[in-house]
Design a protein around this motif. Sequence first.
Motif, PDB file in Angstrom:
ATOM      1  N   PRO A   1      -6.666   9.295  21.744  1.00  0.00           N
ATOM      2  CA  PRO A   1      -7.274   8.326  21.325  1.00  0.00           C
ATOM      3  C   PRO A   1      -8.927   8.334  21.573  1.00  0.00           C
ATOM      4  O   PRO A   1      -9.511   7.675  20.703  1.00  0.00           O
ATOM      5  CB  PRO A   1      -6.632   7.083  21.667  1.00  0.00           C
ATOM      6  N   GLN A   2      -9.210   9.058  22.838  1.00  0.00           N
ATOM      7  CA  GLN A   2     -10.442   9.171  23.346  1.00  0.00           C
ATOM      8  C   GLN A   2     -11.414  10.514  22.949  1.00  0.00           C
ATOM      9  O   GLN A   2     -12.433  11.046  23.307  1.00  0.00           O
ATOM     10  CB  GLN A   2     -10.585   8.836  24.700  1.00  0.00           C
ATOM     11  N   LYS A   3     -10.675  11.217  21.840  1.00  0.00           N
ATOM     12  CA  LYS A   3     -11.103  12.485  21.419  1.00  0.00           C
ATOM     13  C   LYS A   3     -12.463  12.439  20.914  1.00  0.00           C
ATOM     14  O   LYS A   3     -13.280  13.462  21.410  1.00  0.00           O
ATOM     15  CB  LYS A   3     -10.225  13.115  20.488  1.00  0.00           C
ATOM     16  N   SER A   4     -13.085  11.420  20.250  1.00  0.00           N
ATOM     17  CA  SER A   4     -14.338  11.506  19.668  1.00  0.00           C
ATOM     18  C   SER A   4     -15.309  11.415  21.105  1.00  0.00           C
ATOM     19  O   SER A   4     -16.528  11.559  20.727  1.00  0.00           O
ATOM     20  CB  SER A   4     -14.461   9.903  18.865  1.00  0.00           C
ATOM     21  N   GLU A   5     -15.031  11.199  22.059  1.00  0.00           N
ATOM     22  CA  GLU A   5     -15.960  11.253  23.380  1.00  0.00           C
ATOM     23  C   GLU A   5     -16.111  12.810  23.644  1.00  0.00           C
ATOM     24  O   GLU A   5     -17.205  12.985  24.455  1.00  0.00           O
ATOM     25  CB  GLU A   5     -15.229  10.616  24.463  1.00  0.00           C
ATOM     26  N   LEU A   6     -15.379  13.714  23.000  1.00  0.00           N
ATOM     27  CA  LEU A   6     -15.559  15.366  23.520  1.00  0.00           C
ATOM     28  C   LEU A   6     -16.856  15.651  22.905  1.00  0.00           C
ATOM     29  O   LEU A   6     -17.201  15.233  21.679  1.00  0.00           O
ATOM     30  CB  LEU A   6     -14.579  16.067  23.091  1.00  0.00           C
ATOM     31  N   ARG A   7     -17.567  16.536  23.472  1.00  0.00           N
ATOM     32  CA  ARG A   7     -18.851  17.103  23.191  1.00  0.00           C
ATOM     33  C   ARG A   7     -18.801  18.626  23.637  1.00  0.00           C
ATOM     34  O   ARG A   7     -18.086  18.867  24.384  1.00  0.00           O
ATOM     35  CB  ARG A   7     -20.008  16.393  23.490  1.00  0.00           C
ATOM     36  N   ALA A   8     -19.328  19.608  22.833  1.00  0.00           N
ATOM     37  CA  ALA A   8     -19.616  20.910  23.017  1.00  0.00           C
ATOM     38  C   ALA A   8     -20.811  21.126  23.654  1.00  0.00           C
ATOM     39  O   ALA A   8     -21.844  20.545  23.196  1.00  0.00           O
ATOM     40  CB  ALA A   8     -19.211  21.736  21.654  1.00  0.00           C
ATOM     41  N   ILE A   9     -21.171  22.124  24.450  1.00  0.00           N
ATOM     42  CA  ILE A   9     -22.143  22.736  25.295  1.00  0.00           C
ATOM     43  C   ILE A   9     -22.499  23.972  24.369  1.00  0.00           C
ATOM     44  O   ILE A   9     -23.738  24.178  24.280  1.00  0.00           O
ATOM     45  CB  ILE A   9     -21.996  22.729  26.748  1.00  0.00           C
ATOM     46  N   ALA A  10     -21.633  24.740  24.085  1.00  0.00           N
ATOM     47  CA  ALA A  10     -21.811  26.242  23.726  1.00  0.00           C
ATOM     48  C   ALA A  10     -20.450  26.725  23.241  1.00  0.00           C
ATOM     49  O   ALA A  10     -19.437  26.431  23.732  1.00  0.00           O
ATOM     50  CB  ALA A  10     -22.559  27.039  24.740  1.00  0.00           C
ATOM     51  N   ARG A  11     -20.609  27.513  22.276  1.00  0.00           N
ATOM     52  CA  ARG A  11     -19.487  28.797  21.869  1.00  0.00           C
ATOM     53  C   ARG A  11     -19.600  29.976  22.891  1.00  0.00           C
ATOM     54  O   ARG A  11     -20.647  30.257  22.836  1.00  0.00           O
ATOM     55  CB  ARG A  11     -19.645  29.151  20.395  1.00  0.00           C
ATOM     56  N   LEU A  12     -18.929  30.113  23.731  1.00  0.00           N
ATOM     57  CA  LEU A  12     -18.861  31.268  24.498  1.00  0.00           C
ATOM     58  C   LEU A  12     -18.376  32.651  24.183  1.00  0.00           C
ATOM     59  O   LEU A  12     -19.008  33.266  23.090  1.00  0.00           O
ATOM     60  CB  LEU A  12     -17.724  30.818  25.892  1.00  0.00           C
TER      61      LEU A  12
END
Length: 341
Positions: A121-132
């Motif tokens: 339910p909190q997935k919307s809190e995820l953010r990306a920094i970089a594609r590795l």
Amino acid sequence: MAASTDPPRAGAVLRSAVRSPLVRLVVVLLLVAGGTGGWWASSARAGSGLHGEAAFATGVSRGVYDRYGVLLKDSMRSAMPGVKVRLDNSEGSLDNLERVLSGQDDFAIATADSVASFKNPQKSELRAIARLYDDYMQLVVPADSPVHKVSDLRGLRVGMGLGKSGVNLVSRRLLEAAGLDPDTDVRPVPLGVLEATNGLRDKQLDAFFWSGGLPTAALTDLSEHTPIRIVPMGDLSDPLHQLEGGGMDAYRAATIPADAYPLVEPERTAVATVAVPNLLVTRANVDPALVEALTRVVIDSRDRIGGEVHAAQLVDLRTAVYTDPLPLHEGAKRYYQSVKP
């Protein structure tokens, strides 16, 4: 540390603190005294750097995530001496996402298909920094095995990765794409890559799946004393895209180069397979200053880390911003905008 229902708000507390340097200092000291893990603070004085603690979830022992995390920690120590970095081993991608959202860790690596299929339910809190770099699907068997395609695994003992790993997710999908039920048509065994290589060597397994950067040290070590072969899976790229579930678009047809594992039997030829991108992830409420600094370290340390983890050589400023299905963190955006030509 016990998991909490809501992501920790330490960064938000620091950002909303009164601008007075004295009040800011008091807030920081209270956080330390309370034993709050994963906090950090940007000093009010420009150029004085970052201070605090950050936790990084990697993966199973001897996997590429594990080695990459160790080397990235070294680079972070040089670039951000005031930040104490803790590395945590985990089961893999899905475990890492849970750990980031719960606040056990602040940063982690996860495959794009794992992110897309992740239900929280909190997935919307995820953010990306970089594609590795990309993970390559590898089905490893003894060199004299009768298995020459995934459908040949019927009835065999197959290492499928740990339950919360990206390996488990994609190996189940590969079996389905080949027309096999992963629960009934094979004898699945949940193992990390180190245990899987030991099981194949000791004839406790007939085959195992692995999803990792090239080369993976555990597979290189195994090939030095046990004749092994990597089974082609390139024919499953289209069937994979036709399966139901999130993240199917993340997969692409790929080739394991002939020199990735020089000792693998029998002819050191390239192997057609499927690949999926890895993302460096965090939470939306992590301090942008810390994320911006980490993004810079990731890009600047590519050549140094790539000397030991060859997959890291593929980290590239031009592709790092393509982090679908996650939006970029504000701190990562700041870094990429600052280095725009």
